[in-house]
Design an enzyme around this catalytic site. Structure first.
Site, PDB file in Angstrom:
ATOM      1  N   GLU A  98       0.851  -1.359  -0.102  1.00 34.46           N
ATOM      2  CA  GLU A  98       0.051   0.039   0.075  1.00 34.46           C
ATOM      3  C   GLU A  98       0.671   1.171  -0.071  1.00 34.46           C
ATOM      4  OE1 GLU A  98      -3.188   0.207  -0.496  1.00 34.46           O
ATOM      5  OE2 GLU A  98      -4.063  -1.730   0.002  1.00 34.46           O
ATOM      6  N   GLU A 129       7.131 -21.792   8.398  1.00 34.51           N
ATOM      7  CA  GLU A 129       7.188 -21.055   9.519  1.00 34.51           C
ATOM      8  C   GLU A 129       8.113 -21.695  10.753  1.00 34.51           C
ATOM      9  OE1 GLU A 129       3.955 -21.668  13.212  1.00 34.51           O
ATOM     10  OE2 GLU A 129       3.243 -20.617  11.584  1.00 34.51           O
TER      11      GLU A 129
END
Length: 317
Positions: A98, A129
């Site tokens: 963004e 992870e």
């Protein structure tokens, strides 16, 4: 391949860790959530969500320290790099992507890395992870250096991928910042600045995409927005470095020029056309009469701060 005994031992360790995590606890306010009506469930969730902003507020002193590190990094050409797994990783990527349309920065100034690569944005990548070496390889791919700032995001605070990333950043001399929702967690201990928004147990036990995710999103918004403001990306409370890359953003740029200068629609459009559709230069032109090249030179002199440029130009007249 791990033996059954090793697997049981690892599971036992993980269960003990989960037992100690605030975000994994059972919320006494929602024990009966499966018996409630739709509206009653929504009311319970909303009541829990109201706790998020208050928890984030408690982190402001540490968020401020992190922002100052990011501003220092940007000033010397460094980058902000987010890294995380699952929901936490996705939130980092979201905040990063963004920034270019909002602040007209390069897509390399704020980078989001998620364990498992781009595909993990849409589908979980098993085991990613838990792989410490993968984090190092991912950071090497983007060339992490001591001029950058690394923000490791992990709601649980125990993600091996994120812990490894923070350790690697510190080895390179890069500020290592963590964002979590569990106090005294491993990522906090590994970080130079450990931001922890303790939002408490989720309405649905263990669903940390809810309050924990909201808290992390709020913190990341604060990091980038405040760092960009401190880097000259706003005039008053207007995002004057917006990149007019589509019709909506072009209309927003016109509106920003009108709001900043109290001019009419036609004047704003004309100023934007004269200045290469750059809102900062258009505002400077309307307020001071400076043409594009003069305005850009003055902005460069003022390190991109439009308010300082306007005051300087008016002081010279």
């Amino acid at each position: 391949m791990a033996s059954t005994q090793d697997k049981l031992k690892n599971e036992s360790v993980l269960l003990q860790q989960l037992d100690q995590m605030v975000s994994e606890g059972r919320n006494p306010e929602t024990y009966d959530i499966d018996l409630l009506s739709t509206e009653e469930i929504l009311d319970k969730i909303n009541q829990e969500d109201q706790k998020v902003a208050l928890a984030v507020r408690q982190t402001i002193p540490l968020v401020a320290q992190a922002v100052d590190k990011i501003v220092e990094s940007f000033a010397k050409g460094g980058r902000l790099i987010y890294i995380g797994a699952g929901t936490s990783g996705r939130l980092g990527v979201l905040d990063a992507v963004e920034c270019p349309p909002t602040f007209s920065v390069s897509d390399q100034q704020v980078i989001g890395i998620i364990a498992g690569g781009e595909g993990a944005m849409y589908k979980a990548v098993e085991g990613a992870e838990d792989d410490p070496e993968l984090a190092i390889r991912d950071l090497q791919k983007v060339g992490l250096s001591g001029d950058d700032v690394l923000v490791g995001i992990a709601a649980s605070g125990r993600t091996p991928y994120v812990i490894s990333a923070l350790q690697y950043a510190k080895q390179l001399g890069a500020p290592a910042i963590s964002v979590t929702c569990n106090p005294n967690s491993a990522v906090t201990l590994e970080a130079d600045i450990g931001i922890c928004a303790t939002v408490g147990p989720e309405a649905l036990t263990g669903s940390t995409r809810m309050k924990s995710g909201s808290a992390q999103k709020m913190v990341l918004n604060m990091l980038t927005t405040t760092a960009m403001i401190r880097s000259g990306k706003s005039y008053e409370n207007l995002m004057v470095d917006v990149n007019a890359s589509n019709q909506k953003l072009y209309a927003r740029a016109i509106r920003i020029v009108m709001q900043a200068t109290d001019c009419d629609h036609e004047t704003a459009r004309d100023a934007l056309a004269k200045t290469g559709f750059k809102a900062k230069l258009a505002i400077l032109h309307v307020l001071t009469g400076l043409e594009r090249e003069e305005g850009q030179a003055l902005l460069d002199k003022q390190q991109g701060f439009l308010r300082k440029a306007v005051e300087s130009a008016r002081g010279q007249n």
